[in-house]
Design an enzyme around this catalytic site. Sequence first.
Site, PDB file in Angstrom:
ATOM      1  N   TYR A 135       0.653  -1.123  -0.185  1.00  0.00           N
ATOM      2  CA  TYR A 135      -0.051  -0.207   0.218  1.00  0.00           C
ATOM      3  C   TYR A 135       0.880   1.331   0.008  1.00  0.00           C
ATOM      4  O   TYR A 135       0.440   2.282  -0.173  1.00  0.00           O
ATOM      5  CB  TYR A 135      -0.936   0.023   1.066  1.00  0.00           C
ATOM      6  CG  TYR A 135      -2.073  -0.807   1.008  1.00  0.00           C
ATOM      7  CD1 TYR A 135      -2.283  -1.855   0.097  1.00  0.00           C
ATOM      8  CD2 TYR A 135      -3.139  -0.781   2.006  1.00  0.00           C
ATOM      9  CE1 TYR A 135      -3.388  -2.696   0.326  1.00  0.00           C
ATOM     10  CE2 TYR A 135      -4.374  -1.659   1.953  1.00  0.00           C
ATOM     11  CZ  TYR A 135      -4.293  -2.543   0.995  1.00  0.00           C
ATOM     12  OH  TYR A 135      -5.177  -3.432   0.789  1.00  0.00           O
ATOM     13  N   ASP A 222      -3.849 -17.569   1.845  1.00  0.00           N
ATOM     14  CA  ASP A 222      -5.195 -18.340   1.323  1.00  0.00           C
ATOM     15  C   ASP A 222      -5.737 -19.305   2.229  1.00  0.00           C
ATOM     16  O   ASP A 222      -7.013 -19.697   2.211  1.00  0.00           O
ATOM     17  CB  ASP A 222      -4.781 -18.898  -0.040  1.00  0.00           C
ATOM     18  CG  ASP A 222      -3.224 -19.714  -0.109  1.00  0.00           C
ATOM     19  OD1 ASP A 222      -2.526 -19.773   1.135  1.00  0.00           O
ATOM     20  OD2 ASP A 222      -2.871 -20.398  -0.989  1.00  0.00           O
ATOM     21  N   ASP A 246      -6.226  -6.043   5.529  1.00  0.00           N
ATOM     22  CA  ASP A 246      -7.325  -5.242   4.994  1.00  0.00           C
ATOM     23  C   ASP A 246      -8.426  -6.322   4.488  1.00  0.00           C
ATOM     24  O   ASP A 246      -9.552  -6.461   4.864  1.00  0.00           O
ATOM     25  CB  ASP A 246      -6.816  -4.667   3.798  1.00  0.00           C
ATOM     26  CG  ASP A 246      -7.559  -3.125   3.380  1.00  0.00           C
ATOM     27  OD1 ASP A 246      -8.841  -3.653   3.960  1.00  0.00           O
ATOM     28  OD2 ASP A 246      -7.658  -3.048   2.363  1.00  0.00           O
ATOM     29  N   ASP A 250     -12.170  -7.557   6.676  1.00  0.00           N
ATOM     30  CA  ASP A 250     -13.465  -7.491   5.666  1.00  0.00           C
ATOM     31  C   ASP A 250     -14.147  -9.010   6.135  1.00  0.00           C
ATOM     32  O   ASP A 250     -15.375  -9.039   6.402  1.00  0.00           O
ATOM     33  CB  ASP A 250     -13.447  -7.279   4.463  1.00  0.00           C
ATOM     34  CG  ASP A 250     -13.619  -5.736   4.468  1.00  0.00           C
ATOM     35  OD1 ASP A 250     -13.372  -4.809   5.353  1.00  0.00           O
ATOM     36  OD2 ASP A 250     -14.334  -5.228   3.551  1.00  0.00           O
TER      37      ASP A 250
END
Length: 356
Positions: A135, A222, A246, A250
Amino acid sequence: MKIAILPGDGIGPEITAQAVKVLNVLGESFELESADVGGAGYAAHGHPLPQGTLALAKAADAVLFGAVGDYKYDSLERALRPEQAILGLRKELGLFANLRPAILYPELAGASTLKPEVVSGLDILIIRELTGDIYFGKPRGVRECPDGPFAGQREGFDTMRYAEGEIRRIAHVAFQAARKRDRRVTSVDKANVLETFQFWRDIVTDVHKEYQDVELEHMYVDNAAMQLVRAPKKFDVIVTGNMFGDILSDAAAMLTGSIGMLPSASLDANNKGLYEPSHGSAPDIAGKGVANPLATILSAAMMLRFSLGKAEQADRIENAVKKVLAQGLRTPDIYEEGTTKVGTEQMGDAVLKALG
Ligand SMILES: NC(=O)C1=CN([C@@H]2O[C@H](COP(=O)(O)OP(=O)(O)OC[C@H]3O[C@@H](n4cnc5c(N)ncnc54)[C@H](O)[C@@H]3O)[C@@H](O)[C@H]2O)C=CC1
Ligand SMILES: CC(C)CC(=O)C(=O)O
Ligand SMILES: [Mg+2]
């Protein structure tokens, strides 16, 4: 004590207003000062993180942030897009440790998309490194592809990188947090493919030598995504990089019933912090008065606990949230048959009333 209130865009102002109402009735002498940020900052001052807003955030004892982002600004050059405001604040304030607790309130077991037996009793803490990784890595951009079958075409590129010190400090945060919980840390990486994350794994393993009372396991991202929906209660503390954190947070939000339930604290080395819900500005429901304000109200509770030394007030707010859920009040995102559907403001008012 001064609190900077940065409502931002979309549902940001609606949900922040509810948290401010709560802060205002606690009987504390907080000084609250608001400023524009994100798209609102760009519209009013030509920049998503106006100088005055940044100065206020730096001067305040803590920051309460709503959300930024609006599709109408998506075609602006990147430096002027609303999201740069939150990225800029994290970097400028040195907020490297993002704590996202995913807790399932028992009343919401049926609101989760997962079976109640998979999620009931869930209490995990995701610790996301917040100021490094792909990022923030440079160089980045769009350039001419130098080689391979697509040579000569345009290519987009970003840089994933982590310095040793960045990994060490977030690993310390994770192990220390685990000591106050179930003493288990899962470090999530992609060491099988990425140099950056093999390095991450090596450094976390090294830091772990100082925390032999805490169990450490490593997991590829994963698999971690899969385990989060298969058997989320097996986790205690998850520590990971900026991008993986991030995404995984979620996913974890849905274990709690809704992303509207997931608060967060973004802390610097001295526990100065910015507090915000884990979700975005939700343009699809903005202005409709239906957004769930609880993640923001719970973020305010985290602010009281971590940055303002008011743990009792934090408990008061968290207990009030439990009470309104027990009363059966639900915004649409957590609504189930047999409960009472309320809007953003009504939910805020109910928390206020339940403060006791
Ligand atoms: N920290 C921040 O300010 C963040 C900003 N964003 C920005 O927000 C904008 C929208 O992004 P999306 O990907 O749609 O993510 P989002 O988190 O805003 O929304 C995703 C979905 O969750 C729902 N939702 C989110 N918060 C809710 C709440 N409190 N109550 C009920 N439902 C809620 C939305 O209605 C939407 O259906 C974009 O501009 C994005 O860049 C996204 C994430 C974080
Ligand atoms: C603008 C994004 C970097 C924010 C985000 O998705 C988050 O912090 O969860
Ligand atoms: Mg996110």
